[in-house]
Scaffold this motif. Sequence first.
Motif, PDB file in Angstrom:
ATOM      1  N   ALA A  69       0.838  -1.108   0.113  1.00 26.99           N
ATOM      2  CA  ALA A  69       0.045   0.011  -0.051  1.00 26.99           C
ATOM      3  C   ALA A  69       1.034   1.134   0.083  1.00 26.99           C
ATOM      4  O   ALA A  69       2.137   1.205   0.431  1.00 26.99           O
ATOM      5  N   GLN A 117      -8.101   6.228   2.921  1.00 30.05           N
ATOM      6  CA  GLN A 117      -8.581   5.299   1.579  1.00 30.05           C
ATOM      7  C   GLN A 117      -9.878   5.950   1.091  1.00 30.05           C
ATOM      8  O   GLN A 117      -9.995   6.226  -0.044  1.00 30.05           O
ATOM      9  N   ASP A 147     -10.942   7.224  -2.658  1.00 29.32           N
ATOM     10  CA  ASP A 147     -11.919   6.534  -3.308  1.00 29.32           C
ATOM     11  C   ASP A 147     -13.203   7.191  -3.859  1.00 29.32           C
ATOM     12  O   ASP A 147     -13.961   7.387  -4.751  1.00 29.32           O
ATOM     13  N   VAL A 191      -2.999   3.300   1.660  1.00 29.01           N
ATOM     14  CA  VAL A 191      -3.936   3.518   0.698  1.00 29.01           C
ATOM     15  C   VAL A 191      -3.691   2.754  -0.375  1.00 29.01           C
ATOM     16  O   VAL A 191      -2.361   2.457  -0.876  1.00 29.01           O
ATOM     17  N   HIS A 192      -4.706   1.904  -0.894  1.00 33.33           N
ATOM     18  CA  HIS A 192      -4.591   1.304  -2.003  1.00 33.33           C
ATOM     19  C   HIS A 192      -5.149   1.751  -3.316  1.00 33.33           C
ATOM     20  O   HIS A 192      -6.504   1.927  -3.514  1.00 33.33           O
TER      21      HIS A 192
END
Lengths: 402, 208
Positions: free
Chosen positions: A3, A140, A144, A178-179
Amino acid sequence: MTAEFWNGTMAAAAAAKQARVQVNAAYPITPQTHTVEYLSRFVNDGELDARLCKVESEHSALSACAGAAAVGARAFTASCSQGLALMSEVMYFTSGMRFPVVMAVANRTLSVPVNIWADHQDTLVNRDAGWIQIYTQTVQEIYDLILLAFRIAEHEDVCLPALVAYDGFILSHASEPVHPLDQAAVDAFLPPPGSADRPLLDPARPLQFGEVLFPDWYPDFELKKHRALADSLGTIRKAFEEFEAASGRRYAPVDAFATDGAEMVIVGLGSMMKTARHTAEKLREDGVRVGTAALRVFRPFPAEDLLEAVGGCRTVLVLDRDIGYGTGGMVYPDVTRILYHEDHRPDVLNFIVGTGGKDITPATIERCVELARGGYRGRVEFWPDARGAEEGVPYTEEPAAP
Amino acid sequence: MPNTHPESASASAGRKLHEIRLAGRGGQGVVTAGDLLGKAAVREGFWAQSIPTFGPERRGALSSATLRMGPEEILLKCSTAAPGVLLVLDPTIWTQFNVTAGLVEEAVLVFNTTEAPEEVEARLRGGALPYRLGVERCRICTVDATGIALAVLGRAITNTAMMGAFCGATGLLGLEPVEAVLAERFGKRASPNIEAARAARDAIRWRA
Protein backbone atom coordinates in the motif's frame (compact mmCIF):
# COMPACT_ATOMS: atom_id res chain seq x y z
CA MET A 1 1.22 -4.60 -4.07
CA THR A 2 2.39 -2.73 -0.99
CA ALA A 3 0.00 0.00 0.00
CA GLU A 4 0.98 3.63 -0.37
CA PHE A 5 1.33 5.49 2.91
CA TRP A 6 -0.36 8.76 2.07
CA ASN A 7 -1.78 11.65 4.01
CA GLY A 8 -5.24 12.96 3.22
CA THR A 9 -4.17 15.88 1.05
CA MET A 10 -2.06 13.51 -1.08
CA ALA A 11 -4.92 11.03 -1.40
CA ALA A 12 -7.12 13.88 -2.67
CA ALA A 13 -4.50 15.08 -5.16
CA ALA A 14 -3.75 11.56 -6.38
CA ALA A 15 -7.43 10.90 -7.03
CA ALA A 16 -7.77 14.16 -8.98
CA LYS A 17 -4.66 13.30 -10.98
CA GLN A 18 -5.86 9.81 -11.86
CA ALA A 19 -9.25 11.27 -12.77
CA ARG A 20 -7.27 13.28 -15.36
CA VAL A 21 -8.70 16.63 -14.25
CA GLN A 22 -8.27 19.22 -16.95
CA VAL A 23 -8.66 22.43 -14.94
CA ASN A 24 -7.61 23.05 -11.37
CA ALA A 25 -8.14 26.42 -9.74
CA ALA A 26 -7.74 26.85 -6.01
CA TYR A 27 -6.52 29.30 -3.43
CA PRO A 28 -4.33 28.13 -0.57
CA ILE A 29 -5.79 27.76 2.92
CA THR A 30 -4.64 25.53 5.77
CA PRO A 31 -5.10 22.56 6.00
CA GLN A 32 -6.06 22.03 2.35
CA THR A 33 -3.04 23.69 0.72
CA HIS A 34 -0.92 20.59 0.11
CA THR A 35 -3.51 19.18 -2.30
CA VAL A 36 -2.99 22.08 -4.68
CA GLU A 37 0.79 21.96 -4.20
CA TYR A 38 0.84 18.27 -5.13
CA LEU A 39 -1.30 18.94 -8.20
CA SER A 40 1.00 21.71 -9.39
CA ARG A 41 3.94 19.34 -8.93
CA PHE A 42 2.18 16.68 -11.02
CA VAL A 43 1.60 19.23 -13.79
CA ASN A 44 5.19 20.50 -13.57
CA ASP A 45 6.56 16.96 -13.74
CA GLY A 46 4.44 16.13 -16.76
CA GLU A 47 2.36 13.55 -14.88
CA LEU A 48 -0.86 15.48 -15.35
CA ASP A 49 -1.99 17.45 -18.37
CA ALA A 50 -4.09 20.11 -16.66
CA ARG A 51 -4.48 23.85 -16.71
CA LEU A 52 -3.64 25.34 -13.30
CA CYS A 53 -5.35 28.69 -12.87
CA LYS A 54 -3.72 31.07 -10.45
CA VAL A 55 -6.51 33.06 -8.91
CA GLU A 56 -6.73 35.87 -6.39
CA SER A 57 -9.44 34.35 -4.19
CA GLU A 58 -11.62 31.32 -3.56
CA HIS A 59 -14.51 33.17 -5.18
CA SER A 60 -12.48 33.29 -8.39
CA ALA A 61 -11.26 29.72 -7.96
CA LEU A 62 -14.74 28.28 -8.05
CA SER A 63 -15.80 30.73 -10.77
CA ALA A 64 -12.92 29.49 -12.93
CA CYS A 65 -13.89 25.87 -12.28
CA ALA A 66 -17.53 26.59 -13.07
CA GLY A 67 -16.48 28.25 -16.32
CA ALA A 68 -14.33 25.28 -17.22
CA ALA A 69 -17.19 22.88 -16.49
CA ALA A 70 -19.47 25.07 -18.62
CA VAL A 71 -17.44 24.18 -21.72
CA GLY A 72 -17.26 20.52 -20.73
CA ALA A 73 -13.91 20.28 -18.96
CA ARG A 74 -13.33 18.15 -15.87
CA ALA A 75 -12.70 20.71 -13.12
CA PHE A 76 -11.45 20.28 -9.57
CA THR A 77 -10.91 22.64 -6.69
CA ALA A 78 -10.13 22.46 -2.98
CA SER A 79 -10.89 24.71 -0.05
CA CYS A 80 -12.19 24.97 3.52
CA SER A 81 -13.23 27.31 6.32
CA GLN A 82 -13.24 31.04 5.43
CA GLY A 83 -12.17 30.11 1.90
CA LEU A 84 -15.27 27.97 1.46
CA ALA A 85 -17.36 30.77 2.97
CA LEU A 86 -16.02 33.08 0.28
CA MET A 87 -16.96 30.50 -2.36
CA SER A 88 -20.46 30.12 -1.01
CA GLU A 89 -22.09 32.53 -3.46
CA VAL A 90 -20.56 30.74 -6.43
CA MET A 91 -21.55 27.35 -5.01
CA TYR A 92 -25.23 28.24 -5.58
CA PHE A 93 -24.47 29.39 -9.13
CA THR A 94 -22.56 26.20 -9.88
CA SER A 95 -25.37 23.90 -8.79
CA GLY A 96 -28.08 26.06 -10.36
CA MET A 97 -26.30 25.90 -13.71
CA ARG A 98 -25.76 22.16 -13.17
CA PHE A 99 -21.97 22.26 -13.58
CA PRO A 100 -20.39 19.06 -12.21
CA VAL A 101 -17.36 20.60 -10.46
CA VAL A 102 -15.73 18.37 -7.83
CA MET A 103 -14.27 19.94 -4.70
CA ALA A 104 -12.22 18.44 -1.87
CA VAL A 105 -12.77 20.14 1.48
CA ALA A 106 -10.36 19.63 4.38
CA ASN A 107 -12.98 20.54 7.00
CA ARG A 108 -11.94 23.40 9.27
CA THR A 109 -14.08 25.52 11.52
CA LEU A 110 -15.05 29.11 10.78
CA SER A 111 -13.41 32.04 12.58
CA VAL A 112 -13.48 33.85 14.97
CA PRO A 113 -11.78 32.98 17.33
CA VAL A 114 -9.13 32.06 14.80
CA ASN A 115 -8.80 28.29 14.71
CA ILE A 116 -7.32 26.10 12.00
CA TRP A 117 -8.65 22.76 13.24
CA ALA A 118 -11.44 20.43 12.22
CA ASP A 119 -15.14 20.63 12.58
CA HIS A 120 -17.92 20.50 10.00
CA GLN A 121 -19.12 24.07 10.31
CA ASP A 122 -17.70 25.13 6.93
CA THR A 123 -19.43 22.48 4.82
CA LEU A 124 -22.63 22.30 6.87
CA VAL A 125 -23.44 26.00 6.54
CA ASN A 126 -23.32 25.26 2.79
CA ARG A 127 -25.47 22.15 3.05
CA ASP A 128 -28.28 23.79 1.09
CA ALA A 129 -26.12 25.09 -1.75
CA GLY A 130 -27.41 22.30 -3.98
CA TRP A 131 -24.19 20.28 -3.96
CA ILE A 132 -23.79 16.60 -3.31
CA GLN A 133 -22.00 16.33 0.05
CA ILE A 134 -19.95 13.26 0.89
CA TYR A 135 -18.13 12.83 4.23
CA THR A 136 -15.14 10.52 4.55
CA GLN A 137 -13.75 8.71 7.57
CA THR A 138 -10.35 7.41 6.43
CA VAL A 139 -7.58 8.42 4.03
CA GLN A 140 -8.52 5.54 1.72
CA GLU A 141 -12.07 6.88 1.60
CA ILE A 142 -10.83 10.32 0.54
CA TYR A 143 -9.16 8.76 -2.50
CA ASP A 144 -12.04 6.45 -3.36
CA LEU A 145 -14.83 8.95 -2.87
CA ILE A 146 -13.17 11.70 -4.91
CA LEU A 147 -12.99 9.27 -7.83
CA LEU A 148 -16.62 8.40 -7.15
CA ALA A 149 -17.57 12.07 -6.94
CA PHE A 150 -16.45 12.61 -10.56
CA ARG A 151 -18.45 9.58 -11.67
CA ILE A 152 -21.57 10.73 -9.85
CA ALA A 153 -21.40 14.49 -10.52
CA GLU A 154 -20.84 14.10 -14.27
CA HIS A 155 -23.45 11.37 -14.72
CA GLU A 156 -26.02 12.56 -17.27
CA ASP A 157 -28.85 11.90 -14.80
CA VAL A 158 -27.17 14.08 -12.17
CA CYS A 159 -25.08 16.99 -13.55
CA LEU A 160 -24.50 18.55 -10.16
CA PRO A 161 -21.38 19.65 -8.30
CA ALA A 162 -20.09 17.41 -5.52
CA LEU A 163 -17.88 18.05 -2.53
CA VAL A 164 -15.92 15.42 -0.65
CA ALA A 165 -15.21 16.43 2.94
CA TYR A 166 -12.43 15.12 5.15
CA ASP A 167 -11.46 16.33 8.60
CA GLY A 168 -8.63 18.86 8.63
CA PHE A 169 -5.41 17.59 10.24
CA ILE A 170 -7.10 14.45 11.60
CA LEU A 171 -7.24 13.11 8.05
CA SER A 172 -5.55 15.81 5.94
CA HIS A 173 -2.23 15.47 7.76
CA ALA A 174 -2.57 11.89 8.96
CA SER A 175 -0.90 9.17 6.92
CA GLU A 176 -2.57 5.79 6.46
CA PRO A 177 -2.22 2.90 4.03
CA VAL A 178 -3.99 3.61 0.76
CA HIS A 179 -4.52 1.17 -2.08
CA PRO A 180 -4.88 3.26 -5.23
CA LEU A 181 -6.36 1.78 -8.38
CA ASP A 182 -4.05 1.49 -11.33
CA GLN A 183 -4.59 4.08 -14.04
CA ALA A 184 -6.22 1.62 -16.42
CA ALA A 185 -8.84 0.76 -13.80
CA VAL A 186 -9.56 4.45 -13.18
CA ASP A 187 -9.82 5.08 -16.93
CA ALA A 188 -12.29 2.21 -17.21
CA PHE A 189 -14.32 3.46 -14.24
CA LEU A 190 -14.50 7.12 -15.29
CA PRO A 191 -15.61 8.20 -18.74
CA PRO A 192 -12.95 10.23 -20.57
CA PRO A 193 -12.97 13.86 -19.39
CA GLY A 194 -15.07 16.10 -21.56
CA SER A 195 -17.24 13.28 -22.89
CA ALA A 196 -20.30 14.08 -20.76
CA ASP A 197 -23.57 14.39 -22.61
CA ARG A 198 -24.95 17.63 -21.17
CA PRO A 199 -25.69 21.18 -22.35
CA LEU A 200 -22.39 23.05 -22.86
CA LEU A 201 -21.27 26.55 -23.74
CA ASP A 202 -20.40 26.30 -27.40
CA PRO A 203 -20.27 29.20 -29.91
CA ALA A 204 -21.56 26.83 -32.60
CA ARG A 205 -24.68 26.03 -30.54
CA PRO A 206 -25.43 29.13 -28.45
CA LEU A 207 -27.13 28.52 -25.08
CA GLN A 208 -27.71 30.69 -22.05
CA PHE A 209 -27.05 29.61 -18.47
CA GLY A 210 -28.13 31.30 -15.26
CA GLU A 211 -30.89 33.35 -16.81
CA VAL A 212 -33.34 35.51 -14.88
CA LEU A 213 -36.50 33.62 -13.89
CA PHE A 214 -39.67 35.40 -12.84
CA PRO A 215 -41.78 34.31 -9.87
CA ASP A 216 -44.37 32.44 -11.90
CA TRP A 217 -41.78 29.87 -13.08
CA TYR A 218 -39.38 30.01 -10.16
CA PRO A 219 -41.00 27.20 -8.12
CA ASP A 220 -40.93 24.93 -11.14
CA PHE A 221 -37.19 25.40 -11.42
CA GLU A 222 -36.62 24.97 -7.68
CA LEU A 223 -38.60 21.73 -7.73
CA LYS A 224 -36.43 20.37 -10.55
CA LYS A 225 -33.26 21.39 -8.78
CA HIS A 226 -34.42 19.79 -5.54
CA ARG A 227 -35.49 16.59 -7.29
CA ALA A 228 -32.24 16.39 -9.24
CA LEU A 229 -30.29 16.33 -5.98
CA ALA A 230 -32.73 14.03 -4.17
CA ASP A 231 -32.87 11.60 -7.09
CA SER A 232 -29.08 11.50 -7.44
CA LEU A 233 -29.14 8.94 -4.60
CA GLY A 234 -30.04 6.26 -7.15
CA THR A 235 -27.03 7.14 -9.31
CA ILE A 236 -24.86 7.23 -6.20
CA ARG A 237 -25.93 3.69 -5.29
CA LYS A 238 -25.21 2.50 -8.81
CA ALA A 239 -21.80 4.20 -8.81
CA PHE A 240 -20.96 2.54 -5.48
CA GLU A 241 -21.75 -0.84 -7.06
CA GLU A 242 -19.60 -0.11 -10.11
CA PHE A 243 -16.78 1.02 -7.86
CA GLU A 244 -16.99 -2.18 -5.85
CA ALA A 245 -16.59 -4.13 -9.08
CA ALA A 246 -13.53 -2.05 -9.97
CA SER A 247 -11.85 -1.92 -6.57
CA GLY A 248 -13.33 -4.59 -4.33
CA ARG A 249 -14.22 -1.87 -1.84
CA ARG A 250 -17.85 -1.56 -0.85
CA TYR A 251 -19.55 1.71 -0.01
CA ALA A 252 -23.08 2.63 1.00
CA PRO A 253 -24.72 6.02 1.62
CA VAL A 254 -24.88 5.14 5.33
CA ASP A 255 -21.97 3.24 6.86
CA ALA A 256 -23.73 1.16 9.51
CA PHE A 257 -22.00 -0.96 12.12
CA ALA A 258 -23.76 -3.37 14.51
CA THR A 259 -27.07 -1.55 14.23
CA ASP A 260 -29.12 -4.78 14.22
CA GLY A 261 -30.64 -5.16 17.66
CA ALA A 262 -28.73 -2.18 19.02
CA GLU A 263 -30.28 -0.32 21.95
CA MET A 264 -28.51 2.84 20.86
CA VAL A 265 -27.20 4.01 17.50
CA ILE A 266 -24.70 6.85 17.20
CA VAL A 267 -25.21 8.99 14.10
CA GLY A 268 -22.79 11.57 12.72
CA LEU A 269 -20.32 12.67 10.06
CA GLY A 270 -16.64 12.20 9.35
CA SER A 271 -13.66 10.61 11.04
CA MET A 272 -15.14 10.69 14.55
CA MET A 273 -17.50 7.95 13.42
CA LYS A 274 -14.58 5.52 13.09
CA THR A 275 -13.52 6.36 16.65
CA ALA A 276 -17.17 5.87 17.65
CA ARG A 277 -17.16 2.48 15.95
CA HIS A 278 -13.93 1.51 17.71
CA THR A 279 -15.54 2.49 21.02
CA ALA A 280 -18.80 0.69 20.16
CA GLU A 281 -16.85 -2.52 19.52
CA LYS A 282 -15.34 -2.26 23.02
CA LEU A 283 -18.68 -1.38 24.63
CA ARG A 284 -20.33 -4.36 23.01
CA GLU A 285 -17.76 -6.62 24.64
CA ASP A 286 -19.12 -5.26 27.93
CA GLY A 287 -22.68 -6.02 26.85
CA VAL A 288 -23.67 -2.47 25.91
CA ARG A 289 -25.47 -2.80 22.59
CA VAL A 290 -24.28 0.28 20.73
CA GLY A 291 -24.17 0.60 16.96
CA THR A 292 -22.97 3.37 14.68
CA ALA A 293 -24.36 4.89 11.49
CA ALA A 294 -22.03 7.29 9.69
CA LEU A 295 -23.75 9.48 7.12
CA ARG A 296 -21.30 9.05 4.27
CA VAL A 297 -23.68 10.83 1.92
CA PHE A 298 -25.27 13.81 3.65
CA ARG A 299 -26.74 15.54 0.58
CA PRO A 300 -28.85 14.03 -0.83
CA PHE A 301 -30.02 12.90 2.61
CA PRO A 302 -30.14 9.08 2.67
CA ALA A 303 -33.37 8.83 4.69
CA GLU A 304 -34.20 5.20 3.86
CA ASP A 305 -30.72 3.96 4.62
CA LEU A 306 -30.71 5.78 7.92
CA LEU A 307 -34.16 4.50 8.90
CA GLU A 308 -32.98 0.99 8.20
CA ALA A 309 -29.94 1.52 10.40
CA VAL A 310 -31.74 3.03 13.39
CA GLY A 311 -35.02 1.10 13.10
CA GLY A 312 -36.00 -0.53 16.38
CA CYS A 313 -33.40 1.09 18.59
CA ARG A 314 -34.39 2.92 21.77
CA THR A 315 -32.04 5.88 21.50
CA VAL A 316 -30.48 7.68 18.57
CA LEU A 317 -27.50 9.73 19.66
CA VAL A 318 -26.69 12.39 17.05
CA LEU A 319 -23.16 13.69 17.43
CA ASP A 320 -22.76 17.04 15.73
CA ARG A 321 -19.24 18.34 15.16
CA ASP A 322 -20.76 21.74 14.42
CA ILE A 323 -23.23 24.18 15.92
CA GLY A 324 -26.22 25.91 14.41
CA TYR A 325 -26.01 28.94 16.67
CA GLY A 326 -29.21 29.59 18.53
CA THR A 327 -30.79 26.24 17.74
CA GLY A 328 -28.48 23.19 18.00
CA GLY A 329 -26.51 20.75 15.89
CA MET A 330 -27.04 20.90 12.13
CA VAL A 331 -27.25 17.15 11.50
CA TYR A 332 -29.86 16.65 14.23
CA PRO A 333 -32.85 18.28 12.46
CA ASP A 334 -32.51 16.01 9.41
CA VAL A 335 -32.47 12.93 11.63
CA THR A 336 -35.43 13.96 13.74
CA ARG A 337 -37.43 15.00 10.68
CA ILE A 338 -37.43 11.50 9.25
CA LEU A 339 -37.96 9.79 12.62
CA TYR A 340 -40.94 11.94 13.60
CA HIS A 341 -43.13 10.24 11.02
CA GLU A 342 -42.25 6.71 12.13
CA ASP A 343 -44.64 4.63 14.25
CA HIS A 344 -41.78 3.68 16.51
CA ARG A 345 -40.04 6.87 17.54
CA PRO A 346 -36.80 6.48 19.48
CA ASP A 347 -35.44 9.17 21.78
CA VAL A 348 -33.15 11.38 19.74
CA LEU A 349 -30.39 13.15 21.66
CA ASN A 350 -28.04 15.75 20.27
CA PHE A 351 -24.52 16.15 21.62
CA ILE A 352 -22.15 18.77 20.26
CA VAL A 353 -18.58 17.45 20.26
CA GLY A 354 -15.16 18.22 18.90
CA THR A 355 -15.76 21.74 17.62
CA GLY A 356 -12.61 23.62 16.64
CA GLY A 357 -10.61 20.40 16.56
CA LYS A 358 -11.05 19.31 20.17
CA ASP A 359 -9.92 15.70 20.07
CA ILE A 360 -12.76 13.17 19.96
CA THR A 361 -11.33 10.15 21.73
CA PRO A 362 -12.88 6.86 22.85
CA ALA A 363 -13.27 8.55 26.25
CA THR A 364 -15.38 11.29 24.62
CA ILE A 365 -17.62 8.70 22.97
CA GLU A 366 -17.89 6.60 26.13
CA ARG A 367 -18.94 9.66 28.10
CA CYS A 368 -21.61 10.49 25.52
CA VAL A 369 -22.95 6.94 25.62
CA GLU A 370 -22.86 6.88 29.42
CA LEU A 371 -24.79 10.16 29.67
CA ALA A 372 -27.35 8.98 27.13
CA ARG A 373 -27.83 5.59 28.82
CA GLY A 374 -28.00 7.22 32.21
CA GLY A 375 -31.21 8.88 31.16
CA TYR A 376 -29.77 12.31 30.46
CA ARG A 377 -32.75 14.35 29.33
CA GLY A 378 -31.61 17.89 29.79
CA ARG A 379 -31.48 20.51 27.09
CA VAL A 380 -32.06 19.18 23.59
CA GLU A 381 -28.41 19.70 22.78
CA PHE A 382 -25.60 19.06 25.22
CA TRP A 383 -21.89 19.82 25.05
CA PRO A 384 -20.00 17.03 26.79
CA ASP A 385 -16.57 18.45 25.98
CA ALA A 386 -17.26 22.09 26.88
CA ARG A 387 -16.73 23.42 30.39
CA GLY A 388 -19.83 24.48 32.29
CA ALA A 389 -22.30 23.11 29.73
CA GLU A 390 -24.99 22.35 32.28
CA GLU A 391 -25.35 22.59 36.03
CA GLY A 392 -25.21 19.21 37.69
CA VAL A 393 -23.48 17.51 34.76
CA PRO A 394 -19.78 17.68 35.51
CA TYR A 395 -17.20 18.43 32.85
CA THR A 396 -14.66 15.62 32.83
CA GLU A 397 -11.13 16.77 32.18
CA GLU A 398 -9.47 14.17 29.99
CA PRO A 399 -5.70 13.99 30.07
CA ALA A 400 -4.71 15.98 27.03
CA ALA A 401 -2.01 14.53 24.84
CA PRO A 402 0.94 16.90 24.52
CA MET B 1 23.66 -5.87 17.65
CA PRO B 2 20.45 -4.17 18.72
CA ASN B 3 20.31 -3.74 22.42
CA THR B 4 16.68 -4.78 22.72
CA HIS B 5 15.25 -5.02 26.20
CA PRO B 6 14.74 -8.68 27.20
CA GLU B 7 11.06 -8.00 27.92
CA SER B 8 10.54 -6.04 24.74
CA ALA B 9 7.40 -6.30 22.71
CA SER B 10 8.99 -8.07 19.76
CA ALA B 11 7.39 -11.42 20.53
CA SER B 12 3.90 -9.97 20.27
CA ALA B 13 4.81 -7.25 17.78
CA GLY B 14 2.47 -8.43 15.05
CA ARG B 15 -0.53 -9.29 17.16
CA LYS B 16 -1.76 -6.14 18.85
CA LEU B 17 -2.26 -2.44 18.42
CA HIS B 18 0.79 -0.40 19.39
CA GLU B 19 0.45 3.28 20.21
CA ILE B 20 3.56 5.42 20.11
CA ARG B 21 3.96 9.06 21.10
CA LEU B 22 6.80 11.08 19.60
CA ALA B 23 7.75 14.35 21.26
CA GLY B 24 10.40 16.92 20.51
CA ARG B 25 10.78 20.44 19.26
CA GLY B 26 9.76 22.03 15.97
CA GLY B 27 12.62 21.57 13.49
CA GLN B 28 13.83 18.22 14.81
CA GLY B 29 11.69 16.20 12.43
CA VAL B 30 9.16 14.79 14.90
CA VAL B 31 6.37 14.60 12.32
CA THR B 32 8.70 13.18 9.67
CA ALA B 33 9.92 10.50 12.08
CA GLY B 34 6.33 9.42 12.78
CA ASP B 35 5.55 9.34 9.07
CA LEU B 36 8.68 7.42 8.10
CA LEU B 37 8.28 4.87 10.90
CA GLY B 38 4.68 4.40 9.75
CA LYS B 39 5.88 3.86 6.21
CA ALA B 40 8.44 1.33 7.43
CA ALA B 41 5.73 -0.45 9.41
CA VAL B 42 3.53 -0.70 6.31
CA ARG B 43 6.47 -2.26 4.44
CA GLU B 44 6.58 -4.89 7.17
CA GLY B 45 2.91 -5.72 6.70
CA PHE B 46 1.50 -3.67 9.57
CA TRP B 47 -1.50 -1.40 9.22
CA ALA B 48 -0.04 1.90 10.40
CA GLN B 49 -1.16 5.43 10.95
CA SER B 50 0.75 8.61 11.81
CA ILE B 51 -1.17 11.61 13.12
CA PRO B 52 0.79 14.77 13.93
CA THR B 53 -0.51 17.12 16.58
CA PHE B 54 -0.57 20.44 14.82
CA GLY B 55 -0.55 23.87 16.35
CA PRO B 56 0.98 27.18 15.49
CA GLU B 57 4.33 25.63 14.48
CA ARG B 58 7.45 27.37 15.62
CA ARG B 59 10.99 26.12 15.50
CA GLY B 60 11.92 25.09 19.03
CA ALA B 61 8.37 24.78 20.36
CA LEU B 62 6.84 21.50 21.56
CA SER B 63 5.97 19.25 18.66
CA SER B 64 4.36 15.83 19.01
CA ALA B 65 2.89 13.06 16.92
CA THR B 66 1.04 9.79 17.30
CA LEU B 67 2.09 6.63 15.52
CA ARG B 68 -0.07 3.53 15.62
CA MET B 69 0.71 0.13 14.15
CA GLY B 70 -1.22 -3.10 14.34
CA PRO B 71 -2.32 -6.22 12.50
CA GLU B 72 -5.54 -4.75 11.13
CA GLU B 73 -7.15 -1.46 10.16
CA ILE B 74 -6.99 1.07 12.99
CA LEU B 75 -10.27 2.86 13.55
CA LEU B 76 -9.06 5.47 16.04
CA LYS B 77 -8.88 8.94 14.52
CA CYS B 78 -7.38 10.93 17.37
CA SER B 79 -4.11 11.45 19.23
CA THR B 80 -3.06 8.65 21.51
CA ALA B 81 -4.17 9.13 25.11
CA ALA B 82 -2.48 5.93 26.29
CA PRO B 83 0.82 5.34 24.51
CA GLY B 84 2.84 2.18 25.08
CA VAL B 85 5.99 3.75 23.67
CA LEU B 86 7.33 7.26 24.21
CA LEU B 87 10.07 8.52 21.94
CA VAL B 88 11.58 11.83 23.12
CA LEU B 89 13.70 13.46 20.42
CA ASP B 90 14.86 16.47 22.42
CA PRO B 91 17.13 16.42 25.49
CA THR B 92 15.16 19.01 27.50
CA ILE B 93 11.56 19.14 26.24
CA TRP B 94 10.46 16.61 28.87
CA THR B 95 11.67 18.86 31.68
CA GLN B 96 9.11 21.49 30.61
CA PHE B 97 6.11 19.51 29.35
CA ASN B 98 4.48 16.34 30.60
CA VAL B 99 5.19 14.20 27.58
CA THR B 100 4.43 11.12 29.72
CA ALA B 101 0.70 11.86 30.23
CA GLY B 102 -1.42 8.74 29.95
CA LEU B 103 1.44 6.26 29.42
CA VAL B 104 0.38 2.67 30.04
CA GLU B 105 2.08 0.53 32.67
CA GLU B 106 5.10 -1.25 31.25
CA ALA B 107 5.48 1.41 28.57
CA VAL B 108 8.88 1.77 26.91
CA LEU B 109 10.37 5.26 27.24
CA VAL B 110 13.26 6.25 24.96
CA PHE B 111 15.03 9.51 25.80
CA ASN B 112 17.60 11.38 23.76
CA THR B 113 20.03 12.45 26.47
CA THR B 114 23.59 11.98 27.64
CA GLU B 115 22.22 11.06 31.07
CA ALA B 116 21.97 7.49 32.29
CA PRO B 117 18.45 6.00 32.46
CA GLU B 118 18.66 5.94 36.27
CA GLU B 119 19.27 9.70 36.34
CA VAL B 120 16.33 10.36 34.00
CA GLU B 121 14.06 8.17 36.08
CA ALA B 122 15.14 9.90 39.30
CA ARG B 123 14.21 13.25 37.78
CA LEU B 124 10.88 11.94 36.42
CA ARG B 125 9.95 10.73 39.90
CA GLY B 126 11.76 13.33 41.99
CA GLY B 127 9.22 16.15 42.12
CA ALA B 128 11.37 18.91 40.63
CA LEU B 129 9.63 18.71 37.25
CA PRO B 130 6.20 20.28 36.60
CA TYR B 131 4.81 16.71 36.73
CA ARG B 132 5.65 13.28 38.10
CA LEU B 133 5.86 10.09 36.07
CA GLY B 134 2.56 8.31 36.69
CA VAL B 135 3.55 4.72 35.91
CA GLU B 136 5.58 2.33 38.05
CA ARG B 137 6.65 -0.55 35.86
CA CYS B 138 7.76 1.32 32.75
CA ARG B 139 11.12 0.60 31.10
CA ILE B 140 13.39 3.57 30.51
CA CYS B 141 16.34 3.76 28.16
CA THR B 142 18.54 6.58 26.96
CA VAL B 143 20.65 7.28 23.91
CA ASP B 144 22.77 10.30 23.00
CA ALA B 145 21.01 10.93 19.70
CA THR B 146 22.10 14.57 19.60
CA GLY B 147 25.74 13.49 19.90
CA ILE B 148 25.27 10.91 17.16
CA ALA B 149 23.47 13.37 14.88
CA LEU B 150 26.19 16.01 15.36
CA ALA B 151 28.92 13.46 14.67
CA VAL B 152 27.30 11.84 11.66
CA LEU B 153 25.08 14.52 10.12
CA GLY B 154 26.84 17.61 11.44
CA ARG B 155 23.46 18.95 12.64
CA ALA B 156 21.46 18.37 15.80
CA ILE B 157 18.48 16.93 13.90
CA THR B 158 17.77 13.79 15.85
CA ASN B 159 14.82 12.17 14.11
CA THR B 160 16.64 9.61 12.01
CA ALA B 161 18.87 8.57 14.94
CA MET B 162 15.80 8.20 17.14
CA MET B 163 14.12 6.05 14.48
CA GLY B 164 17.02 3.63 14.94
CA ALA B 165 16.68 3.89 18.71
CA PHE B 166 12.99 3.04 18.33
CA CYS B 167 13.87 -0.14 16.48
CA GLY B 168 16.43 -1.12 19.08
CA ALA B 169 14.37 -0.27 22.14
CA THR B 170 11.04 -1.76 21.11
CA GLY B 171 11.91 -4.50 18.65
CA LEU B 172 8.69 -3.57 16.82
CA LEU B 173 10.60 -2.93 13.60
CA GLY B 174 13.95 -4.10 12.30
CA LEU B 175 16.40 -1.59 10.89
CA GLU B 176 15.98 -2.92 7.36
CA PRO B 177 12.60 -1.35 6.52
CA VAL B 178 13.71 1.86 8.25
CA GLU B 179 16.82 1.97 6.09
CA ALA B 180 14.64 1.39 3.03
CA VAL B 181 12.33 4.31 3.77
CA LEU B 182 15.29 6.55 4.63
CA ALA B 183 16.88 5.67 1.28
CA GLU B 184 13.62 6.46 -0.47
CA ARG B 185 13.09 9.72 1.39
CA PHE B 186 16.63 11.15 1.40
CA GLY B 187 18.11 9.73 -1.81
CA LYS B 188 21.76 10.77 -1.98
CA ARG B 189 21.69 12.10 1.58
CA ALA B 190 20.38 8.81 2.94
CA SER B 191 23.60 7.13 3.99
CA PRO B 192 24.53 9.43 6.93
CA ASN B 193 20.93 9.19 8.12
CA ILE B 194 21.07 5.42 7.93
CA GLU B 195 24.37 5.52 9.79
CA ALA B 196 22.80 7.69 12.51
CA ALA B 197 19.89 5.25 12.85
CA ARG B 198 22.24 2.29 13.09
CA ALA B 199 24.54 3.98 15.61
CA ALA B 200 21.64 5.03 17.85
CA ARG B 201 20.11 1.56 17.74
CA ASP B 202 23.37 0.12 19.05
CA ALA B 203 23.99 2.82 21.67
CA ILE B 204 20.87 2.39 23.82
CA ARG B 205 21.45 2.16 27.55
CA TRP B 206 18.86 0.45 29.74
CA ARG B 207 18.30 1.02 33.43
CA ALA B 208 20.38 -1.55 35.28
